[in-house]
Write a protein that holds these residues in place. Sequence first.
Motif, short mmCIF file in Angstrom:
data_model
loop_
_atom_site.label_atom_id
_atom_site.label_comp_id
_atom_site.label_asym_id
_atom_site.label_seq_id
_atom_site.Cartn_x
_atom_site.Cartn_y
_atom_site.Cartn_z
N GLY A 157 0.82 -1.22 0.00
CA GLY A 157 0.00 0.00 0.00
C GLY A 157 0.85 1.26 0.00
N ALA A 158 1.85 1.29 0.85
CA ALA A 158 2.74 2.47 0.91
C ALA A 158 3.54 2.62 -0.36
CB ALA A 158 3.67 2.36 2.12
N ALA A 159 3.88 1.50 -1.01
CA ALA A 159 4.67 1.56 -2.25
C ALA A 159 3.89 2.28 -3.35
CB ALA A 159 5.06 0.16 -2.70
N LEU A 160 2.59 2.05 -3.44
CA LEU A 160 1.80 2.74 -4.47
C LEU A 160 1.71 4.24 -4.16
CD1 LEU A 160 0.23 2.74 -7.08
CD2 LEU A 160 -1.82 2.10 -5.79
N ILE A 161 1.53 4.59 -2.90
CA ILE A 161 1.49 6.01 -2.53
C ILE A 161 2.84 6.65 -2.82
CG2 ILE A 161 1.26 7.63 -0.60
CD1 ILE A 161 -0.77 5.57 0.60
N ASP A 162 3.92 5.96 -2.49
CA ASP A 162 5.27 6.45 -2.77
C ASP A 162 5.43 6.72 -4.27
OD1 ASP A 162 7.99 7.06 -2.57
OD2 ASP A 162 8.60 5.02 -2.11
N GLU A 163 4.94 5.81 -5.09
CA GLU A 163 5.01 5.97 -6.55
C GLU A 163 4.23 7.20 -7.01
OE1 GLU A 163 2.93 3.66 -10.19
OE2 GLU A 163 4.14 2.39 -8.89
N LYS A 164 3.06 7.41 -6.43
CA LYS A 164 2.23 8.57 -6.81
C LYS A 164 2.91 9.88 -6.39
CE LYS A 164 -0.94 6.43 -8.95
NZ LYS A 164 -0.91 6.56 -10.40
N LEU A 165 3.57 9.89 -5.25
CA LEU A 165 4.30 11.09 -4.82
C LEU A 165 5.47 11.36 -5.76
CD1 LEU A 165 4.34 10.62 -0.94
CD2 LEU A 165 2.82 12.09 -2.28
N LEU A 166 6.17 10.31 -6.16
CA LEU A 166 7.29 10.45 -7.09
C LEU A 166 6.80 11.03 -8.42
CD1 LEU A 166 10.25 9.98 -7.93
CD2 LEU A 166 9.59 7.66 -8.57
N GLU A 167 5.71 10.49 -8.95
CA GLU A 167 5.13 11.01 -10.20
C GLU A 167 4.77 12.49 -10.05
OE1 GLU A 167 1.72 8.60 -11.04
OE2 GLU A 167 2.92 6.82 -11.48
N THR A 168 4.24 12.86 -8.90
CA THR A 168 3.84 14.24 -8.65
C THR A 168 5.05 15.16 -8.64
OG1 THR A 168 1.89 13.51 -7.43
CG2 THR A 168 2.66 15.76 -7.00
N LEU A 169 6.11 14.75 -7.96
CA LEU A 169 7.33 15.57 -7.93
C LEU A 169 7.94 15.69 -9.32
CD1 LEU A 169 8.81 14.29 -4.57
CD2 LEU A 169 8.05 16.63 -5.05
N HIS A 170 8.01 14.58 -10.05
CA HIS A 170 8.53 14.62 -11.43
C HIS A 170 7.72 15.60 -12.28
CE1 HIS A 170 11.94 12.08 -12.28
NE2 HIS A 170 11.43 11.07 -11.61
N GLY A 208 3.53 22.37 -1.52
CA GLY A 208 2.10 22.55 -1.70
C GLY A 208 1.48 21.57 -2.67
N LEU A 209 2.10 20.41 -2.86
CA LEU A 209 1.59 19.42 -3.82
C LEU A 209 0.64 18.42 -3.17
CD1 LEU A 209 4.93 18.79 -5.74
CD2 LEU A 209 3.13 20.45 -6.25
N ILE A 210 0.67 18.35 -1.84
CA ILE A 210 -0.33 17.61 -1.08
C ILE A 210 -0.84 18.54 0.02
CG2 ILE A 210 0.55 15.28 -1.57
CD1 ILE A 210 1.90 15.27 1.20
N ASP A 211 -2.05 18.30 0.45
CA ASP A 211 -2.63 19.17 1.48
C ASP A 211 -2.34 18.63 2.89
OD1 ASP A 211 -4.61 17.18 2.07
OD2 ASP A 211 -5.99 18.06 0.61
N GLU A 212 -2.78 19.36 3.89
CA GLU A 212 -2.52 19.00 5.29
C GLU A 212 -3.09 17.63 5.64
OE1 GLU A 212 -1.26 19.40 9.27
OE2 GLU A 212 -0.82 20.78 7.64
N VAL A 244 -4.78 6.96 -2.33
CA VAL A 244 -4.44 6.66 -3.72
C VAL A 244 -5.44 7.33 -4.66
CG1 VAL A 244 -4.33 4.80 -5.44
CG2 VAL A 244 -3.14 4.55 -3.26
N LEU A 245 -6.72 7.28 -4.32
CA LEU A 245 -7.73 7.95 -5.15
C LEU A 245 -7.47 9.45 -5.24
CD1 LEU A 245 -10.97 6.05 -4.10
CD2 LEU A 245 -9.93 6.09 -6.38
N ARG A 246 -7.09 10.05 -4.13
CA ARG A 246 -6.81 11.49 -4.13
C ARG A 246 -5.58 11.82 -4.97
NH1 ARG A 246 -8.96 14.20 1.19
NH2 ARG A 246 -7.57 15.87 0.53
N LEU A 247 -4.60 10.92 -4.99
CA LEU A 247 -3.35 11.18 -5.69
C LEU A 247 -3.31 10.64 -7.12
CD1 LEU A 247 -0.76 10.36 -2.85
CD2 LEU A 247 -1.64 12.60 -3.53
N TYR A 248 -4.32 9.89 -7.51
CA TYR A 248 -4.25 9.16 -8.78
C TYR A 248 -3.93 10.07 -9.97
CZ TYR A 248 -4.84 4.87 -11.38
OH TYR A 248 -4.59 3.76 -12.14
N TYR A 249 -4.56 11.23 -10.04
CA TYR A 249 -4.33 12.15 -11.16
C TYR A 249 -3.59 13.42 -10.71
CZ TYR A 249 -7.46 9.19 -13.85
OH TYR A 249 -8.04 8.12 -14.49
N ARG A 250 -3.00 13.39 -9.54
CA ARG A 250 -2.33 14.58 -9.01
C ARG A 250 -1.20 15.03 -9.93
NH1 ARG A 250 -2.49 16.32 -3.71
NH2 ARG A 250 -4.57 15.47 -3.97
N ALA A 251 -0.41 14.10 -10.42
CA ALA A 251 0.71 14.46 -11.29
C ALA A 251 0.22 15.22 -12.52
CB ALA A 251 1.51 13.22 -11.69
#
Length: 194
Positions: free
Chosen positions: A28-41, A75-79, A143-150
Amino acid sequence: MRLDHAEDLARFVEELKRETDRGLPLVGAALIDEKLLETLHAFFIEGKSSNKLLTEGNAPLGTFSSKIEACYALGLIDEFEYQEIGLIRKIRNEFAHAKHGLSFQTEKIKGYCTSLKSDLPQGSNYPVNDPRFRFMNSVICIVLRLYYRAARVQKERREPKAWVTEDASRWRSIEEEQPPEGVPVMVMVKGAAK
């Protein structure tokens, strides 16, 4: 959500359900980690520097923790996301570093899971008090919140900037040319050689 993405996410949820207590937080954490990486990229300037920060060996932003902190600081994720992902990371770390004997019924893990704030489903007798269910629910909600964040963040991608003009930072002799108006001046005087 596109149908193929929804189907992919549904397969991920089914895999999560089959995971062991140790495997669930790791996957579970690995998918969130991947979504954060995509967002930073998606946010960083494209190029070698971004890759060095994010993915190359010993990347300063290569850890899950550093990605969480960077995404929040930029500011790429909220509180809410910051707090929830932080708890997911703590739970993941407990399972990742425990030699044996840890489960979602362990008091410390139960305490962390009780602190998760993601919206819980109502009705249909969902086990909302079960720590494992609460953890999995939180992972899915994040994951749903971050799915299209990038894709959203990419609209604000950083671009290289020139903060100082070349003319403002070059050497000149005031005997030959006055500095441009409004540009700070540093004067150096030739001294007599001793």
